[in-house]
Write an enzyme that holds these catalytic residues in place. Structure first.
Site, mmCIF file in Angstrom:
data_model
loop_
_atom_site.group_PDB
_atom_site.id
_atom_site.type_symbol
_atom_site.label_atom_id
_atom_site.label_comp_id
_atom_site.label_asym_id
_atom_site.label_seq_id
_atom_site.Cartn_x
_atom_site.Cartn_y
_atom_site.Cartn_z
ATOM 1 N N PHE A 1 18.877 -69.403 -12.221
ATOM 2 C CA PHE A 1 18.626 -68.082 -12.795
ATOM 3 C C PHE A 1 17.915 -68.234 -14.153
ATOM 4 O O PHE A 1 18.228 -69.157 -14.911
ATOM 5 C CB PHE A 1 19.961 -67.334 -12.958
ATOM 6 N N ASP B 1 27.566 -72.054 -12.783
ATOM 7 C CA ASP B 1 27.332 -70.621 -12.915
ATOM 8 C C ASP B 1 27.829 -69.979 -11.615
ATOM 9 O O ASP B 1 27.273 -70.226 -10.539
ATOM 10 C CB ASP B 1 25.830 -70.371 -13.117
ATOM 11 N N TYR C 1 30.339 -57.924 -13.264
ATOM 12 C CA TYR C 1 29.802 -56.605 -12.875
ATOM 13 C C TYR C 1 29.225 -56.605 -11.462
ATOM 14 O O TYR C 1 28.681 -55.608 -11.011
ATOM 15 C CB TYR C 1 28.754 -56.101 -13.883
ATOM 16 N N LYS C 2 29.310 -57.751 -10.759
ATOM 17 C CA LYS C 2 28.783 -57.793 -9.387
ATOM 18 C C LYS C 2 29.937 -57.515 -8.419
ATOM 19 O O LYS C 2 30.319 -56.369 -8.220
ATOM 20 C CB LYS C 2 28.144 -59.149 -9.116
ATOM 21 N N ARG D 1 16.011 -58.494 -1.691
ATOM 22 C CA ARG D 1 17.337 -59.110 -1.602
ATOM 23 C C ARG D 1 18.303 -58.102 -1.014
ATOM 24 O O ARG D 1 18.397 -56.978 -1.475
ATOM 25 C CB ARG D 1 17.813 -59.487 -3.000
HETATM 26 C C1 LIG Z 1 23.203 -66.583 -11.709
HETATM 27 C C2 LIG Z 1 23.200 -65.645 -12.876
HETATM 28 N N1 LIG Z 1 23.427 -66.116 -14.114
HETATM 29 C C3 LIG Z 1 23.419 -65.293 -15.194
HETATM 30 C C4 LIG Z 1 23.189 -63.934 -15.039
HETATM 31 C C5 LIG Z 1 23.049 -63.016 -16.207
HETATM 32 O O1 LIG Z 1 23.890 -63.092 -17.217
HETATM 33 P P1 LIG Z 1 24.101 -61.925 -18.271
HETATM 34 O O2 LIG Z 1 25.347 -61.208 -17.848
HETATM 35 O O3 LIG Z 1 24.235 -62.617 -19.555
HETATM 36 O O4 LIG Z 1 22.934 -60.999 -18.228
HETATM 37 C C6 LIG Z 1 22.964 -63.394 -13.757
HETATM 38 C C7 LIG Z 1 22.698 -61.959 -13.531
HETATM 39 O O5 LIG Z 1 22.281 -61.205 -14.349
HETATM 40 C C8 LIG Z 1 22.958 -64.284 -12.676
HETATM 41 O O6 LIG Z 1 22.733 -63.829 -11.444
HETATM 42 N N1 LIG Z 2 22.450 -58.171 -15.137
HETATM 43 C C1 LIG Z 2 21.509 -57.314 -14.718
HETATM 44 C C2 LIG Z 2 21.023 -56.314 -15.558
HETATM 45 O O1 LIG Z 2 21.548 -56.213 -16.810
HETATM 46 C C3 LIG Z 2 20.042 -55.420 -15.110
HETATM 47 C C4 LIG Z 2 19.541 -55.549 -13.809
HETATM 48 C C5 LIG Z 2 19.992 -56.533 -12.974
HETATM 49 C C6 LIG Z 2 20.944 -57.445 -13.429
HETATM 50 C C7 LIG Z 2 21.392 -58.559 -12.605
HETATM 51 O O2 LIG Z 2 22.564 -58.749 -12.516
HETATM 52 C C8 LIG Z 2 20.414 -59.416 -11.961
HETATM 53 C C9 LIG Z 2 21.105 -60.406 -11.080
HETATM 54 N N2 LIG Z 2 21.999 -61.285 -11.804
HETATM 55 C C10 LIG Z 2 20.200 -61.236 -10.228
HETATM 56 O O3 LIG Z 2 20.723 -62.091 -9.540
HETATM 57 O O4 LIG Z 2 19.014 -61.027 -10.158
#
Ligand SMILES: Cc1ncc(COP(=O)(O)O)c(C=O)c1O
Ligand SMILES: Nc1c(O)cccc1C(=O)C[C@H](N)C(=O)O
Length: 411
Positions: free
Chosen positions: A134, A211, A236-237, A385
């Protein structure tokens, strides 16, 4: 012929919903009594119907009634109390190793720096990660490598498969300090061999940071059993914590004594309210905290953790496997003949709870689908997706979404 196939596939959706032992959970989520097809719970999970009530009660009774007393009475302990519940219900982690804090990005930063400090070997100058990780993970280690004078060793991940144990064995050695990988790849949904890779990293003296954003609440985990060092993930997922709800950090208990995380704040200090001179870490996982915990953002996830404890991660994973298998079946019947490619593993046991489908027209197709209340997400350059949340997604909802992709592609 096609109508006949469509009728068979729709019958299959009805049969799968009728046989689904978790079907009753769907009705506990807001918005599931409409025809909207939500296929993006792996970005942002739906809210539970009990969440508005829980939050109102918190405002009226806890915040409004107890005011500042709330900190002493409950809130100071919530980050580890909820962390322990998450550890028990989802992570396979004994109490005292999990805490809710910060964003995933900040948690990962703290864990990677803590892992490097725990390695404490000047000969270990490399961080290993994969090209398809990511973005935040990649950017973080680019920054950390610069701060610490380290080198990055990139594993070329096949986006449709993922990182294998053999690739990790090839990329690691006496110079490796830390390996940073995603358990379920955000794009392909590939499910990495977490125990095998952890063992491979340990065999050369390196530590692993996992992660778990796309695995927490969708696949079974046994972090203690696999002897994982450090892990982080979103809430949040699949945990339905709401937009921007704080992340979790797992630190294996053998790394807790002397844990050196880089953001020294008063909430991670021993006896925070002594407000004494100098930083001395609090004992245990509490030392992972930095500033005031985001209590408000932790409230919603508790509802889902209760449901997960009731349903069990084994049943959740079983439904997830059926959902992705049905998605692949619909893809094969309708989309593959139209030139769409599956950018996820065909083998069910190698998948998390989403699949990615590639087609050059998908950017425009996704925009049109959102207008029709069919909501997957788009990942550049041309992937749709399809995210499947075992507690809230029904097979009929998935059928409607995949049929809409097919129809929109034909227009
Ligand atoms: C694999 C992964 N790592 C990290 C994040 C993001 O982290 P954060 O909550 O800091 O935006 C996401 C999604 O947003 C993710 O899918
Ligand atoms: N964290 C997100 C956000 O703040 C806005 C829009 C999307 C997201 C996501 O969670 C993206 C997600 N982690 C991904 O796998 O693409």
């Amino acid at each position: 012929m096609e109508n006949h196939d469509g009728a068979i596939l729709l019958e299959e959706a009805a049969r799968l919903d009728a046989a689904d032992p978790l079907a009753r959970y769907r009705g506990l989520f807001i918005g599931t009594d409409t025809d909207l097809s939500y296929l993006d719970g792996n970005s942002l999970g739906r809210p539970l119907k009990r969440t508005p009530r829980d939050i109102t009660t918190f405002i009226e009774e806890d915040w409004g009634g107890r005011l500042i007393r709330g900190w002493d009475e409950e809130w100071l302990d919530l980050p580890h109390a909820i962390g322990d519940q998450l550890g028990r219900a989802v992570l396979g982690a004994a109490p005292g190793q999990t805490v809710i804090a910060d964003s995933t990005t900040v948690v990962l930063y703290k864990l990677i720096r803590a892992a490097l400090a725990a390695v404490a070997d000047p000969a270990r100058t490399e961080i290993v990660l994969d090209t398809d990780n990511f973005p935040t993970d990649r950017y973080l280690v680019e920054g950390i490598a610069r701060e610490e004078g380290l080198t990055l060793r990139w594993i070329e991940a096949d986006p449709a498969s993922g990182v294998t144990v053999d690739q990790v064995r090839d990329a690691t050695g006496p110079a490796t300090a830390v390996v940073l990988l995603s358990h379920v790849a955000y794009r392909s949904g590939f499910l990495a061999d977490l125990p095998g890779i952890t063992e491979a990293a340990h065999s050369v003296g390196a530590l692993v940071v996992w992660d778990l954003c796309h695995s927490a609440g969708s696949v079974e985990l046994d972090l203690d059993g696999a002897n994982v060092d450090f892990a982080a993930g979103c809430t949040y997922k699949y945990l339905n914590g709401g937009p921007g709800s704080p992340a979790f950090a797992y630190v294996n208990r053998r790394h807790l004594p002397g844990l050196k995380q880089p953001i020294w704040g008063w909430m991670g200090r021993k006896d925070a309210f002594e407000m004494a001179a100098g930083y001395e870490p609090a004992p245990g996982i509490r030392s992972f905290l930095s500033g005031t915990p985001a209590i408000f953002g932790m409230l919603a996830m508790r509802g889902t953790l209760d449901l997960i404890e009731e349903a069990g991660m084994a049943a959740i994973r079983e439904k997830s496997l059926k959902l992705t298998a049905y998605a692949v079946q619909l893809f094969e019947a309708w989309l593959e003949p139209a030139g769409v490619e599956l950018a996820s593993p065909r083998e069910p046991e190698l998948r998390g709870s989403h699949i990615t489908l590639d087609h050059p027209a998908f950017r425009n197709v996704t925009a049109a689908l959102w207008e029709q209340d069919v909501i997957p997400d788009f990942r550049a350059p041309h992937g749709i997706r399809v995210g499947l949340s075992p507690l809230s997604t029904s097979f009929a909802e998935l059928f409607r979404g995949m049929a809409a992709i097919r129809d929109q592609l034909r227009r």
